[in-house]
Design a protein around this motif. Structure first.
Motif, PDB file in Angstrom:
ATOM      1  N   ASP A 153      -7.335 -68.608 -59.298  1.00 36.99           N
ATOM      2  CA  ASP A 153      -6.073 -68.341 -58.623  1.00 36.99           C
ATOM      3  C   ASP A 153      -6.216 -66.992 -57.935  1.00 36.99           C
ATOM      4  OD1 ASP A 153      -2.835 -68.976 -58.711  1.00 36.99           O
ATOM      5  OD2 ASP A 153      -3.269 -66.828 -58.797  1.00 36.99           O
ATOM      6  N   PHE A 154      -5.896 -66.920 -56.646  1.00 35.14           N
ATOM      7  CA  PHE A 154      -6.160 -65.675 -55.919  1.00 35.14           C
ATOM      8  C   PHE A 154      -5.393 -64.501 -56.496  1.00 35.14           C
ATOM      9  CE2 PHE A 154      -4.753 -62.572 -52.757  1.00 35.14           C
ATOM     10  CZ  PHE A 154      -5.979 -62.006 -52.458  1.00 35.14           C
ATOM     11  N   LEU A 155      -4.115 -64.697 -56.827  1.00 40.75           N
ATOM     12  CA  LEU A 155      -3.328 -63.576 -57.335  1.00 40.75           C
ATOM     13  C   LEU A 155      -3.860 -63.110 -58.681  1.00 40.75           C
ATOM     14  CD1 LEU A 155      -1.030 -61.754 -56.590  1.00 40.75           C
ATOM     15  CD2 LEU A 155       0.567 -63.361 -57.653  1.00 40.75           C
ATOM     16  N   LEU A 156      -4.288 -64.057 -59.529  1.00 44.29           N
ATOM     17  CA  LEU A 156      -4.893 -63.685 -60.807  1.00 44.29           C
ATOM     18  C   LEU A 156      -6.206 -62.939 -60.586  1.00 44.29           C
ATOM     19  CD1 LEU A 156      -4.739 -63.920 -63.910  1.00 44.29           C
ATOM     20  CD2 LEU A 156      -5.984 -66.090 -63.712  1.00 44.29           C
ATOM     21  N   PHE A 157      -6.998 -63.427 -59.635  1.00 39.67           N
ATOM     22  CA  PHE A 157      -8.234 -62.737 -59.277  1.00 39.67           C
ATOM     23  C   PHE A 157      -7.939 -61.305 -58.831  1.00 39.67           C
ATOM     24  CE2 PHE A 157     -10.893 -61.251 -55.781  1.00 39.67           C
ATOM     25  CZ  PHE A 157     -12.170 -61.341 -56.304  1.00 39.67           C
ATOM     26  N   PHE A 158      -6.932 -61.141 -57.994  1.00 35.93           N
ATOM     27  CA  PHE A 158      -6.628 -59.811 -57.469  1.00 35.93           C
ATOM     28  C   PHE A 158      -6.132 -58.885 -58.574  1.00 35.93           C
ATOM     29  CE2 PHE A 158      -3.770 -56.706 -55.470  1.00 35.93           C
ATOM     30  CZ  PHE A 158      -4.651 -56.128 -54.572  1.00 35.93           C
ATOM     31  N   LEU A 159      -5.308 -59.403 -59.484  1.00 33.36           N
ATOM     32  CA  LEU A 159      -4.840 -58.583 -60.600  1.00 33.36           C
ATOM     33  C   LEU A 159      -6.015 -58.122 -61.463  1.00 33.36           C
ATOM     34  CD1 LEU A 159      -1.649 -60.575 -61.683  1.00 33.36           C
ATOM     35  CD2 LEU A 159      -1.730 -58.379 -60.491  1.00 33.36           C
ATOM     36  N   ALA A 160      -6.967 -59.030 -61.713  1.00 31.67           N
ATOM     37  CA  ALA A 160      -8.151 -58.650 -62.487  1.00 31.67           C
ATOM     38  C   ALA A 160      -8.997 -57.643 -61.722  1.00 31.67           C
ATOM     39  CB  ALA A 160      -8.971 -59.902 -62.813  1.00 31.67           C
ATOM     40  N   TRP A 161      -9.127 -57.830 -60.414  1.00 27.74           N
ATOM     41  CA  TRP A 161      -9.892 -56.918 -59.561  1.00 27.74           C
ATOM     42  C   TRP A 161      -9.314 -55.505 -59.630  1.00 27.74           C
ATOM     43  CZ3 TRP A 161     -14.259 -58.022 -56.624  1.00 27.74           C
ATOM     44  CH2 TRP A 161     -14.642 -57.071 -55.678  1.00 27.74           C
ATOM     45  N   GLU A 162      -7.982 -55.414 -59.636  1.00 27.09           N
ATOM     46  CA  GLU A 162      -7.331 -54.105 -59.726  1.00 27.09           C
ATOM     47  C   GLU A 162      -7.407 -53.537 -61.144  1.00 27.09           C
ATOM     48  OE1 GLU A 162      -5.620 -52.360 -56.849  1.00 27.09           O
ATOM     49  OE2 GLU A 162      -7.334 -53.637 -56.386  1.00 27.09           O
ATOM     50  N   LEU A 163      -7.279 -54.413 -62.130  1.00 25.54           N
ATOM     51  CA  LEU A 163      -7.304 -53.949 -63.517  1.00 25.54           C
ATOM     52  C   LEU A 163      -8.623 -53.274 -63.867  1.00 25.54           C
ATOM     53  CD1 LEU A 163      -6.114 -53.786 -66.378  1.00 25.54           C
ATOM     54  CD2 LEU A 163      -6.981 -56.106 -66.777  1.00 25.54           C
ATOM     55  N   GLU A 164      -9.734 -53.800 -63.371  1.00 24.89           N
ATOM     56  CA  GLU A 164     -11.028 -53.211 -63.742  1.00 24.89           C
ATOM     57  C   GLU A 164     -11.252 -51.837 -63.113  1.00 24.89           C
ATOM     58  OE1 GLU A 164     -13.783 -52.876 -61.611  1.00 24.89           O
ATOM     59  OE2 GLU A 164     -12.885 -53.847 -59.858  1.00 24.89           O
ATOM     60  N   LEU A 165     -10.457 -51.487 -62.104  1.00 27.85           N
ATOM     61  CA  LEU A 165     -10.598 -50.159 -61.511  1.00 27.85           C
ATOM     62  C   LEU A 165     -10.103 -49.064 -62.449  1.00 27.85           C
ATOM     63  CD1 LEU A 165      -9.317 -50.809 -57.857  1.00 27.85           C
ATOM     64  CD2 LEU A 165     -11.661 -50.940 -58.718  1.00 27.85           C
ATOM     65  N   VAL A 166      -9.071 -49.369 -63.232  1.00 24.83           N
ATOM     66  CA  VAL A 166      -8.436 -48.346 -64.060  1.00 24.83           C
ATOM     67  C   VAL A 166      -9.377 -47.821 -65.151  1.00 24.83           C
ATOM     68  CG1 VAL A 166      -6.479 -47.825 -65.559  1.00 24.83           C
ATOM     69  CG2 VAL A 166      -6.161 -49.291 -63.548  1.00 24.83           C
ATOM     70  N   PRO A 167     -10.000 -48.705 -65.963  1.00 22.35           N
ATOM     71  CA  PRO A 167     -10.924 -48.164 -66.975  1.00 22.35           C
ATOM     72  C   PRO A 167     -12.081 -47.372 -66.386  1.00 22.35           C
ATOM     73  CG  PRO A 167     -10.417 -50.465 -67.425  1.00 22.35           C
ATOM     74  CD  PRO A 167      -9.877 -50.158 -66.072  1.00 22.35           C
ATOM     75  N   SER A 211       1.367 -75.885 -47.056  1.00 24.54           N
ATOM     76  CA  SER A 211       2.078 -75.460 -48.261  1.00 24.54           C
ATOM     77  C   SER A 211       1.464 -74.170 -48.781  1.00 24.54           C
ATOM     78  CB  SER A 211       2.021 -76.548 -49.340  1.00 24.54           C
ATOM     79  OG  SER A 211       0.680 -76.815 -49.702  1.00 24.54           O
ATOM     80  N   PHE A 212       2.325 -73.356 -49.396  1.00 24.74           N
ATOM     81  CA  PHE A 212       1.879 -72.087 -49.954  1.00 24.74           C
ATOM     82  C   PHE A 212       1.069 -72.340 -51.217  1.00 24.74           C
ATOM     83  CE2 PHE A 212       2.742 -68.780 -53.124  1.00 24.74           C
ATOM     84  CZ  PHE A 212       2.248 -67.673 -52.473  1.00 24.74           C
ATOM     85  N   SER A 213      -0.109 -71.686 -51.346  1.00 21.73           N
ATOM     86  CA  SER A 213      -0.937 -71.873 -52.533  1.00 21.73           C
ATOM     87  C   SER A 213      -1.847 -70.675 -52.731  1.00 21.73           C
ATOM     88  CB  SER A 213      -1.794 -73.142 -52.396  1.00 21.73           C
ATOM     89  OG  SER A 213      -2.647 -73.289 -53.514  1.00 21.73           O
ATOM     90  N   PHE A 214      -2.025 -70.312 -54.021  1.00 24.93           N
ATOM     91  CA  PHE A 214      -3.003 -69.308 -54.395  1.00 24.93           C
ATOM     92  C   PHE A 214      -4.265 -69.938 -54.986  1.00 24.93           C
ATOM     93  CE2 PHE A 214       0.611 -66.114 -54.907  1.00 24.93           C
ATOM     94  CZ  PHE A 214       0.221 -65.360 -53.810  1.00 24.93           C
ATOM     95  N   ASN A 215      -4.266 -71.249 -55.170  1.00 26.09           N
ATOM     96  CA  ASN A 215      -5.400 -71.922 -55.785  1.00 26.09           C
ATOM     97  C   ASN A 215      -6.634 -71.804 -54.901  1.00 26.09           C
ATOM     98  OD1 ASN A 215      -7.080 -74.658 -56.130  1.00 26.09           O
ATOM     99  ND2 ASN A 215      -6.113 -74.123 -58.068  1.00 26.09           N
TER     100      ASN A 215
END
Length: 529
Positions: A153-167, A211-215
């Motif tokens: 899921d693109f939004l999940l991917f992006f959240l993980a991409w941002e999360l790994e920057l913090v540590p 249709s809108f999709s993040f898949n």
């Protein structure tokens, strides 16, 4: 023949299989982060590393064991379909799904991430400051890395991409060297700015269809071209190119490596850079094949610049870690070359180079950390004669250097020669372009042994410095870490199928998709003509 037929034959890439009966991937991803939450509850005053270190090691060892069990029992390397699929509607109002799956592009990198992160924690034996926070950040980083590679899921991917920057930012800013604040700030500015381009490009694709999709599978089926596809492609290229790193977006890397401690450098080189290469394959190639075919020669040019510039820049570095960091810039150029080759051999070489470089670079930074703990310096002019004082350390560093310069019998040789073969095998490029590309890229191959072997000579065989004459050599724990990184390097070098069998079906399907797209474009051109 109908020009649409080849596309149908290649459309199996990224097709989901039946959903997994047991959430193996969720367990792999969430276990380290869940354990990180209990770090503050451990006994002690927070400065004692015993309990945090033991808990982190045990957690990551279990996590790696789960990966090995799951992929050996439930992953079929002969299929290019998505496997072990898990889909749960997470935030329906935003269209966000907890959607995980594995294929040949993600599985080897998840295993690489699990191994390197475990060894990075094992290499953090002497961390004495804020140990609970340090090992908690390592565990969060492990979860974020796995989520990046497994998200569908693109939004999940992006959240993980941002999360790994913090540590990574905190690990550099708190436990780094004298210029750690500068290096950490530069890292976060580069990567956060790049993330904005990734988000904009992903949102544009999500809204582009009926249709809108993040898949990700749905986004890949749209394959937009024209100006819209070109803008999305360039947004992804710059965004992911910062992490790769791609010239001229690479300048954060030498500073980050120069100031980070050795275990964090192992993570940076062994895993984080591979996220950029993986994302280019997943988004630029798989989702935008038509634009990729148009810009493939430009990627080859950028790859050549990476290889040659990184090698030349390595000569100017008097800091061991900065020299190895510039070497990483050079070696990741082969990933760009392989992706730009657009055929099965080239893409296979790009994947193998990511796996190979992840092991080799982690080994080099680890051994660098070993002799830094003894000498308290990374300045090449301030070292010399260490081969007599640290013979085992020298042997490991030399072996890592030989693997990095692509000595036959090591994984680096197989990956780089596969990339070269991929370029020569592509008839879509003119003979002149192929010859020039290979000759220029070969310059990097010639320069690599020069700057690496000169580094070994100056550090281990230069004029002996009396203050460094008596230092202890590698301990059993350090020997184990070094061997765990070098043995797979040798194994893949002598038997590349160990790695290739995991991803070959997916890279072949990706190459077939590109071939089908090229045939369709030719059919359209003929119809217009």
């Amino acid at each position: 023949m109908d020009v649409n037929m080849p596309l149908l034959a290649a459309s199996s890439l990224g097709v989901p299989a039946a959903e997994s009966a047991f959430p193996w991937l969720s367990l792999i991803v969430l276990l380290p982060a869940a354990v990180a939450l209990v770090m503050p509850l451990l006994p002690g005053d927070g400065s004692d590393p015993k309990w945090p270190r033991t808990l982190a090691l045990a957690t990551l060892a279990i996590d790696l064991g789960l990966m090995l069990f799951c992929f050996s029992r439930h992953f079929d390397g002969s299929s290019s379909d998505l496997q072990l699929v898990e889909r749960v509607s997470w935030v329906p109002a935003m269209g966000l799904e907890w959607s995980l799956a594995a294929d040949g592009l993600s599985t080897p990198l998840v295993l690489l991430s699990g191994l390197v992160t475990l060894l990075s924690v094992a290499a953090s034996w002497n961390i004495k400051t804020k140990t609970r926070l340090y090992f908690a950040l390592m565990l969060v980083q492990a979860s974020a890395q796995g989520l990046v590679f497994l998200s569908q899921d693109f939004l999940l991917f992006f959240l993980a991409w941002e999360l790994e920057l913090v540590p990574v930012y905190l690990l550099i800013a708190i436990w780094g060297g004298k210029q750690r604040q500068y290096a950490a700030t530069k890292f976060i500015l580069y990567t956060a700015t790049a993330s904005l381009l990734i988000l904009l490009s992903g949102l544009a694709l999500a809204f582009s269809g009926d249709s809108f999709s993040f898949n990700l599978s749905e986004l890949a089926s749209r394959s937009p071209g024209g100006t819209f596809g070109l803008l999305c492609y360039l947004g992804f290229l710059v965004g992911f190119g910062v992490k790769l790193p791609m010239f001229p977006l690479h300048t954060w890397l030498p500073d980050a490596h120069g100031e980070a401690n050795a275990p964090v450098s192992m993570l940076l080189a062994g895993v984080l850079l591979k996220m950029g290469g993986y994302a280019l394959l997943r988004f630029n190639v798989q989702m935008l094949p038509e634009v990729h075919l148009r810009l493939a020669p430009a990627l080859i040019v950028l790859g050549i610049v990476n290889i040659v510039y990184g090698a030349l820049n390595a000569f100017a570095q008097d800091n061991v870690k900065r020299r190895i960091a510039c070497s990483s810039v050079s070696h990741m150029g082969f990933v760009l070359l392989g992706i730009g080759a657009v055929d099965a051999l080239g893409i296979s070489g790009a994947m193998l180079q990511m796996i190979s470089h992840g092991l080799i670079a982690a080994a080099m930074f680890f051994v660098t950390g070993v002799f830094y703990e003894r000498t308290k310096t990374l300045s090449i002019p301030n070292m010399g004669g260490l081969a007599k004082a640290l013979p085992i350390t020298f042997a490991f560093f030399l072996a890592s250097s030989l693997a990095s310069l692509a000595l036959p019998g090591m994984s680096g040789f197989v990956s780089e020669i596969t990339v070269f073969l991929g370029i020569t095998a592509n008839d879509d490029f003119t003979i002149g372009f192929r010859v020039i590309a290979i000759v220029l890229a070969a310059i990097g191959l010639v320069l690599t042994p020069v700057y690496l072997l000169s580094l070994c000579r100056r550090v281990f065989f230069g004029p002996r410095i009396p203050a460094l004459a008596v230092v202890g050599d590698m301990r059993p724990r350090e020997l184990f870490i070094g061997l765990t990184l070098l043995i797979p390097t040798l194994a893949i070098g002598f038997w590349p199928r160990l790695a290739i069998d995991v991803y070959e079906a997916s890279t072949n399907a990706l190459a077939q998709q590109l071939s089908a797209t090229a045939l369709i474009a030719m059919g359209r051109a003929s119809a217009l003509g």
